[in-house]
Write an enzyme that holds these catalytic residues in place. Structure first.
Site, PDB file in Angstrom:
ATOM      1  N   SER A  63     -35.641 -26.480  14.255  1.00 29.85           N
ATOM      2  CA  SER A  63     -35.532 -26.435  15.723  1.00 29.85           C
ATOM      3  C   SER A  63     -36.860 -26.395  16.459  1.00 29.85           C
ATOM      4  O   SER A  63     -36.878 -26.535  17.683  1.00 29.85           O
ATOM      5  CB  SER A  63     -34.679 -25.247  16.148  1.00 29.85           C
ATOM      6  OG  SER A  63     -33.334 -25.519  15.847  1.00 29.85           O
ATOM      7  N   LYS A  66     -37.446 -29.327  18.571  1.00 25.16           N
ATOM      8  CA  LYS A  66     -36.802 -29.470  19.883  1.00 25.16           C
ATOM      9  C   LYS A  66     -37.829 -29.436  21.016  1.00 25.16           C
ATOM     10  O   LYS A  66     -37.588 -29.983  22.098  1.00 25.16           O
ATOM     11  CB  LYS A  66     -35.754 -28.361  20.083  1.00 25.16           C
ATOM     12  CG  LYS A  66     -34.563 -28.497  19.121  1.00 25.16           C
ATOM     13  CD  LYS A  66     -33.661 -27.273  19.167  1.00 25.16           C
ATOM     14  CE  LYS A  66     -32.478 -27.396  18.196  1.00 25.16           C
ATOM     15  NZ  LYS A  66     -31.685 -26.163  18.117  1.00 25.16           N
ATOM     16  N   TYR A 242     -33.147 -18.301  21.097  1.00 23.23           N
ATOM     17  CA  TYR A 242     -31.698 -18.121  21.252  1.00 23.23           C
ATOM     18  C   TYR A 242     -31.374 -16.731  21.804  1.00 23.23           C
ATOM     19  O   TYR A 242     -32.037 -16.277  22.719  1.00 23.23           O
ATOM     20  CB  TYR A 242     -30.961 -18.386  19.919  1.00 23.23           C
ATOM     21  CG  TYR A 242     -31.525 -19.586  19.214  1.00 23.23           C
ATOM     22  CD1 TYR A 242     -31.340 -20.850  19.755  1.00 23.23           C
ATOM     23  CD2 TYR A 242     -32.275 -19.470  18.053  1.00 23.23           C
ATOM     24  CE1 TYR A 242     -31.895 -21.967  19.148  1.00 23.23           C
ATOM     25  CE2 TYR A 242     -32.827 -20.586  17.434  1.00 23.23           C
ATOM     26  CZ  TYR A 242     -32.631 -21.824  17.988  1.00 23.23           C
ATOM     27  OH  TYR A 242     -33.169 -22.911  17.405  1.00 23.23           O
TER      28      TYR A 242
HETATM   29  N1  GLN Z   1     -30.963 -28.396  12.170  1.00 27.46           N
HETATM   30  C1  GLN Z   1     -30.522 -27.066  12.467  1.00 27.46           C
HETATM   31  C2  GLN Z   1     -29.087 -27.062  12.943  1.00 27.46           C
HETATM   32  O1  GLN Z   1     -28.735 -27.902  13.679  1.00 27.46           O
HETATM   33  C3  GLN Z   1     -31.438 -26.501  13.510  1.00 27.46           C
HETATM   34  C4  GLN Z   1     -31.074 -25.091  13.914  1.00 27.46           C
HETATM   35  C5  GLN Z   1     -32.271 -24.196  14.037  1.00 27.46           C
HETATM   36  O2  GLN Z   1     -33.359 -24.467  13.540  1.00 27.46           O
HETATM   37  N2  GLN Z   1     -32.056 -23.073  14.664  1.00 27.46           N
HETATM   38  O3  GLN Z   1     -28.313 -26.231  12.587  1.00 27.46           O
END
Ligand code: GLN
Length: 308
Positions: A63, A66, A242
């Site tokens: 993530s 992102k 998060y």
């Molecule tokens: N590729 C992971 C997912 O979609 C990314 C989630 C993360 O790194 N928090 O579950």
């Protein structure tokens, strides 16, 4: 205090820790990564990079990608993105579906999975998945000033085969008209973006533009505008961890983005970009040792966006 000495000190202090959280295994390929890995890299404006531990080992940034995808999508459609994604912390898990129903398929922010899938959908528009994936990878390579950054196909495949929750999120948003391309193509872009692998050194260097008002201090290349860098940092601070974002801001006090591979990128505006990696995660899916390392570094350096 000398930065190199500090990084070594923090690494040594924490490496002795036995309680490191749990390595993610819902993507089976990630479950194979040894939980004992631990690296730190700090890149500074003068082009220096100080490291400790496994800072040169490549890991799945997940993530953390992102952040780069958001910067790229904003470059493509600008503020139009905010019609399709919100800018509020979610207070829910990264893969939660609950809010999507209440909020009619508009994800709370671009850093939860649903929001990042919309961002991937924006990048895919008018392209083939392969081109969109190539574009994201090129963006990261430019940001890192390193042409060797690559995607781990085994991780992408592993996630494709087990990404039932992400498929549910994407399909649900499609029902509200917030995914414009075929769901499987958008997910393909998202899974490959998450499977980018980088070392702490590469990741710290790739984050420098966010610490330097959008410009890479080494090459002088303007990656995003000053205002955009500021806003991406704001989103990292409020949404980058998060339902653990408030706690991260409280303990570390810097914009940060985590990934389930155990990596965290943190930005010290005007000063540095920090990447830490330890695969064991806390209950919110953020690196346990990585968070603690950032907390100690920020504390001992007096680094915080909330005052010296
Ligand atoms: N590729 C992971 C997912 O979609 C990314 C989630 C993360 O790194 N928090 O579950």
């Amino acid at each position: 205090m000398d930065l190199q000495a500090l990084v070594c000190e923090v690494h040594a202090e924490l490496d002795a820790a036995s309680e490191r959280g749990r390595v993610a295994d819902y993507i089976p390929e990630l479950g194979k990564v040894p939980g004992a890995k631990f690296g730190i890299a700090i890149a500074t404006m003068d082009g220096r990079c100080v490291t400790a531990g496994d800072a040169d080992d490549a890991f799945s940034i997940q993530s953390v990608s992102k952040v780069f995808a958001l910067a790229l999508a904003l470059g493509k459609i600008g503020d139009g993105l905010w019609k399709r994604v919100g800018r509020e912390p979610s207070g829910s898990a990264f893969n939660s579906i609950i809010q999507l129903e209440h909020e009619k398929g508009i994800p709370r922010n671009p850093f939860i999975n649903a929001g990042a899938i919309v961002v991937a959908d924006v990048i895919l528009a008018g392209h083939r998945p392969r081109e969109a994936i190539g574009e994201i990878l090129r963006f990261v390579r430019v940001a890192a000033n390193d042409e060797t950054v690559s995607i781990d196909p085994a991780v992408a495949r592993s996630e494709q085969e087990h990404g039932f929750r992400n498929a549910a999120l994407a399909n649900y948003m499609k029902a509200f008209g917030n995914i414009h391309n075929p769901v499987e193509l958008t997910l393909g872009v998202y899974f490959h973006q998450c499977a980018i692998e980088m070392s702490c050194v590469q990741l710290a260097q790739a984050g420098l533009f966010l610490a330097n008002s959008g410009r890479d201090p080494r090459t002088g290349i303007s990656v995003v505008s000053k205002e955009r860098a500021r806003r991406i940092n704001a989103l990292m601070l409020t949404c980058g961890h998060y339902d653990g974002s408030g706690d991260f801001a409280f303990k570390v006090g810097l914009p940060g983005k985590s990934g389930v591979g155990g990596g965290i990128l943190a930005v010290v505006p005007g000063k540095a970009s920090i990447a830490v990696w330890s695969p064991g995660l806390n209950a919110q899916g953020n690196s346990q040792l990585g968070t603690r390392a950032l907390e100690l570094i920020a504390q001992r350096m007096g680094w915080s966006v909330f005052g010296a």
